[in-house]
Design a protein around this motif. Structure first.
Motif: not given
Length: 156
Positions: A47-52, A101-108
């Motif tokens: 999630a941190r990697i996706a966020f970054s 796939d990364r977007l799905a890990l982030l808050p709505p």
């Protein structure tokens, strides 16, 4: 098909304000300082990697947007010529959208903000393409048109 509205100073100024507001929202959403509302340090490495990654992609998209708008503001304030704007004021039509796939890990809320920046950027790309494709202003002839006219007179 609807006729495209030609860009003018009021449209650019309105988009500039919208772009600055959206940029500020992006900055706040991706704030990684300790204690920030979107601190993802406890959400796992993925999630941190996706966020970054999405933070970088989104802020880059907004930097390109604001740069394009600043160039157009300068043109309408007669700080740069149309030649300079056409040469240096392009917006890249190929910036990638968020990875699903990364977007799905982030808050709505962050997902919606990213989508809003994608829509904003797409609007600017369409405006830029329309502006570049428009015919020269009344009374102006392009260099290509002048060359064609000289060729016609030379040959015929």
């Amino acid at each position: 098909m609807a006729r495209m509205v030609d860009l003018n100073a009021r449209i650019i100024e309105s988009l500039y304000i919208e772009g600055l507001m959206l940029s500020d929202e992006v900055r706040a959403a991706f704030d990684l300082t300790p204690g920030a509302a979107n601190d993802t340090r406890n959400d796992g490495d993925t999630a941190r990697i996706a966020f970054s990654c999405e933070a970088l992609r989104t802020t880059t998209r907004m930097m390109h947007s604001v740069a394009w708008l600043i160039n157009h503001r300068a043109y309408f304030r007669q700080e740069i010529s149309e030649f300079q704007l056409r040469r240096y004021g392009r917006i890249s039509p190929s910036l990638p959208d968020a990875a699903p796939d990364r977007l799905a890990l982030l808050p709505p809320a962050v997902q919606e903000l990213i989508r809003a920046t994608e829509r904003f950027y797409a609007r600017l790309v369409r405006l830029d393409a329309g502006w570049r494709d428009r015919a020269p202003r009344t009374g102006e002839t392009s260099a290509i048109q002048r060359l064609r006219e000289r060729l016609v007179h030379a040959v015929g």
